[in-house]
Design a protein around this motif. Structure first.
Motif, mmCIF file in Angstrom:
data_model
loop_
_atom_site.group_PDB
_atom_site.id
_atom_site.type_symbol
_atom_site.label_atom_id
_atom_site.label_comp_id
_atom_site.label_asym_id
_atom_site.label_seq_id
_atom_site.Cartn_x
_atom_site.Cartn_y
_atom_site.Cartn_z
ATOM 1 N N SER A 70 5.425 9.235 8.113
ATOM 2 C CA SER A 70 5.743 8.071 7.271
ATOM 3 C C SER A 70 4.545 7.128 7.222
ATOM 4 O O SER A 70 4.674 5.916 7.378
ATOM 5 C CB SER A 70 6.972 7.340 7.817
ATOM 6 N N LEU A 71 3.369 7.706 7.019
ATOM 7 C CA LEU A 71 2.131 6.933 6.987
ATOM 8 C C LEU A 71 2.013 6.226 5.644
ATOM 9 O O LEU A 71 1.735 6.855 4.619
ATOM 10 C CB LEU A 71 0.938 7.864 7.222
ATOM 11 N N ASN A 72 2.234 4.932 5.647
ATOM 12 C CA ASN A 72 2.210 4.155 4.405
ATOM 13 C C ASN A 72 1.126 3.082 4.442
ATOM 14 O O ASN A 72 1.374 1.914 4.152
ATOM 15 C CB ASN A 72 3.581 3.512 4.159
ATOM 16 N N ILE A 73 -0.066 3.501 4.816
ATOM 17 C CA ILE A 73 -1.182 2.553 4.879
ATOM 18 C C ILE A 73 -2.154 2.773 3.723
ATOM 19 O O ILE A 73 -3.283 2.283 3.765
ATOM 20 C CB ILE A 73 -1.939 2.694 6.214
ATOM 21 N N HIS A 74 -1.709 3.515 2.693
ATOM 22 C CA HIS A 74 -2.656 3.886 1.647
ATOM 23 C C HIS A 74 -3.196 2.682 0.883
ATOM 24 O O HIS A 74 -4.370 2.667 0.505
ATOM 25 C CB HIS A 74 -2.032 4.900 0.678
ATOM 26 N N TRP A 75 -2.357 1.654 0.666
ATOM 27 C CA TRP A 75 -2.853 0.478 -0.049
ATOM 28 C C TRP A 75 -3.804 -0.332 0.823
ATOM 29 O O TRP A 75 -4.819 -0.855 0.334
ATOM 30 C CB TRP A 75 -1.688 -0.385 -0.520
ATOM 31 N N LYS A 76 -3.495 -0.450 2.108
ATOM 32 C CA LYS A 76 -4.401 -1.157 3.020
ATOM 33 C C LYS A 76 -5.718 -0.404 3.154
ATOM 34 O O LYS A 76 -6.799 -1.007 3.157
ATOM 35 C CB LYS A 76 -3.744 -1.321 4.387
ATOM 36 N N LEU A 77 -5.615 0.922 3.270
ATOM 37 C CA LEU A 77 -6.824 1.737 3.358
ATOM 38 C C LEU A 77 -7.645 1.624 2.083
ATOM 39 O O LEU A 77 -8.881 1.555 2.128
ATOM 40 C CB LEU A 77 -6.440 3.194 3.616
ATOM 41 N N CYS A 78 -6.958 1.587 0.951
ATOM 42 C CA CYS A 78 -7.640 1.440 -0.335
ATOM 43 C C CYS A 78 -8.411 0.127 -0.392
ATOM 44 O O CYS A 78 -9.579 0.096 -0.796
ATOM 45 C CB CYS A 78 -6.619 1.522 -1.463
ATOM 46 N N ALA A 79 -7.764 -0.967 0.031
ATOM 47 C CA ALA A 79 -8.427 -2.274 0.008
ATOM 48 C C ALA A 79 -9.632 -2.293 0.940
ATOM 49 O O ALA A 79 -10.698 -2.829 0.592
ATOM 50 C CB ALA A 79 -7.433 -3.368 0.401
ATOM 51 N N PHE A 80 -9.485 -1.690 2.118
ATOM 52 C CA PHE A 80 -10.600 -1.669 3.070
ATOM 53 C C PHE A 80 -11.771 -0.851 2.530
ATOM 54 O O PHE A 80 -12.939 -1.257 2.650
ATOM 55 C CB PHE A 80 -10.128 -1.100 4.405
ATOM 56 N N ALA A 156 -1.460 10.374 -2.067
ATOM 57 C CA ALA A 156 -2.350 11.383 -1.496
ATOM 58 C C ALA A 156 -3.806 11.111 -1.863
ATOM 59 O O ALA A 156 -4.707 11.249 -1.024
ATOM 60 C CB ALA A 156 -1.931 12.774 -1.978
ATOM 61 N N LEU A 157 -4.049 10.706 -3.111
ATOM 62 C CA LEU A 157 -5.416 10.415 -3.535
ATOM 63 C C LEU A 157 -5.998 9.232 -2.763
ATOM 64 O O LEU A 157 -7.160 9.259 -2.341
ATOM 65 C CB LEU A 157 -5.444 10.135 -5.037
ATOM 66 N N LEU A 158 -5.192 8.195 -2.579
ATOM 67 C CA LEU A 158 -5.689 7.009 -1.874
ATOM 68 C C LEU A 158 -5.936 7.303 -0.397
ATOM 69 O O LEU A 158 -6.947 6.869 0.173
ATOM 70 C CB LEU A 158 -4.693 5.858 -2.030
ATOM 71 N N LEU A 159 -5.023 8.042 0.226
ATOM 72 C CA LEU A 159 -5.216 8.380 1.636
ATOM 73 C C LEU A 159 -6.432 9.281 1.833
ATOM 74 O O LEU A 159 -7.144 9.164 2.839
ATOM 75 C CB LEU A 159 -3.965 9.063 2.196
ATOM 76 N N SER A 160 -6.670 10.170 0.875
ATOM 77 C CA SER A 160 -7.787 11.107 1.018
ATOM 78 C C SER A 160 -9.138 10.463 0.723
ATOM 79 O O SER A 160 -10.171 11.133 0.816
ATOM 80 C CB SER A 160 -7.578 12.318 0.098
ATOM 81 N N CYS A 161 -9.136 9.181 0.384
ATOM 82 C CA CYS A 161 -10.399 8.453 0.192
ATOM 83 C C CYS A 161 -10.897 7.832 1.493
ATOM 84 O O CYS A 161 -11.809 6.992 1.466
ATOM 85 C CB CYS A 161 -10.226 7.362 -0.869
ATOM 86 N N TYR A 162 -10.297 8.227 2.617
ATOM 87 C CA TYR A 162 -10.663 7.619 3.897
ATOM 88 C C TYR A 162 -12.138 7.829 4.242
ATOM 89 O O TYR A 162 -12.712 7.081 5.036
ATOM 90 C CB TYR A 162 -9.794 8.197 5.019
ATOM 91 N N GLY A 163 -12.758 8.818 3.633
ATOM 92 C CA GLY A 163 -14.167 9.078 3.912
ATOM 93 C C GLY A 163 -15.084 7.945 3.498
ATOM 94 O O GLY A 163 -16.214 7.839 3.989
ATOM 95 N N LYS A 164 -14.604 7.063 2.617
ATOM 96 C CA LYS A 164 -15.432 5.937 2.183
ATOM 97 C C LYS A 164 -15.695 4.947 3.306
ATOM 98 O O LYS A 164 -16.588 4.101 3.188
ATOM 99 C CB LYS A 164 -14.764 5.220 1.009
ATOM 100 N N VAL A 165 -14.919 5.034 4.377
ATOM 101 C CA VAL A 165 -15.172 4.172 5.532
ATOM 102 C C VAL A 165 -16.562 4.441 6.106
ATOM 103 O O VAL A 165 -17.185 3.562 6.715
ATOM 104 C CB VAL A 165 -14.084 4.389 6.602
ATOM 105 N N LEU A 166 -17.074 5.652 5.896
ATOM 106 C CA LEU A 166 -18.406 6.002 6.387
ATOM 107 C C LEU A 166 -19.510 5.239 5.675
ATOM 108 O O LEU A 166 -20.673 5.312 6.086
ATOM 109 C CB LEU A 166 -18.633 7.511 6.220
#
Length: 233
Positions: A70-80, A156-166
């Motif tokens: 139930s990982l619902n951090i996609h909007w927060k991850l998107c903003a970051f 799924a698209l927003l969560l899979s953008c986590y690589g931008k943290v790099l």
């Protein structure tokens, strides 16, 4: 848990539960009726192992994250991620003015250009997601007569953008190979996007790659259009 629908991470078949609780601390992982393998072995794994497998773009790890949590951090991850990208563009715009003072980040937030960069990054991300979703809706929904749930795909698209943290360490460890690193990060993010689409739709790789390419072209067109604006920075 019984009313929820999960997915087997091996064959993507539906399952009503991930494990069965026999009380007294005795748990038994549910076996998939289709492939006769554990529905989700990752429920016993450490989050670090799951993250490593996700970085390696393993299908099983993506199914675990997208279907069985139930990982619902996609909007927060998107903003970051957008903040990271805005900071990168800001630093590229004012590279000669940078100093090693950590208080500079406070000064950046007071600059109008920083928010303009954030808006441009958000617009390009919206163009990418919109282009990919439009392609999938037209191809799967209109041409093949299937059904496409846009909500799970967008998540799924927003969560899979986590690589931008790099992008953050690229800015911090600035060197002559920064452009090469940025290219690798972009390739990694697009690969993760493709894998996420493939997992959600349980489709072939060609369809997910085509959707990502279409989204990338949409993002590129929007970026070029923004550069042509008279008020563009």
């Amino acid at each position: 848990m019984g009313k929820e629908v999960y997915r087997c991470i091996e064959c993507s078949d539906k399952a009503s539960e991930l494990y069965r609780d026999y009380n007294n601390g005795i748990l038994k992982i549910t076996i998939c009726e289709s492939c006769q393998k554990p529905v989700d072995k990752y429920i016993e794994y450490d989050p670090v192992i799951i993250l490593i497998d996700a970085i390696l773009c393993k299908t099983q790890a993506f199914r675990h994250i997208l279907f069985n949590t139930s990982l619902n951090i996609h909007w927060k991850l998107c903003a970051f991620c957008l903040l990271c990208e805005a900071y990168l563009r800001w630093s590229a715009l004012h590279g000669s003015e940078q100093s090693g003072d950590p208080a500079d980040i406070i000064r950046y937030t007071k600059e109008w250009e920083f928010y303009v960069m954030f808006g441009l990054a958000a617009l390009e991300l919206a163009a990418f997601c919109g282009g990919a979703l439009l392609f999938l809706w037209l191809w799967v929904g209109a041409l093949q007569g299937g059904s496409v749930q846009l909500g799970p795909l967008l998540r799924a698209l927003l969560l899979s953008c986590y690589g931008k943290v790099l992008l953050v360490p690229v800015v911090i460890w600035e060197h002559e190979y920064s452009l090469f690193c940025l290219g690798l990060i972009k390739l990694f993010v697009l690969t993760s996007n493709s894998q996420a689409i493939r997992v959600i739709l349980n489709s072939c790789r060609r369809l997910s790659v085509a959707a990502v390419v279409f989204g990338f072209l949409s993002e590129t067109l929007v970026a070029r259009a923004c550069q042509q604006l008279p008020c563009s920075i």
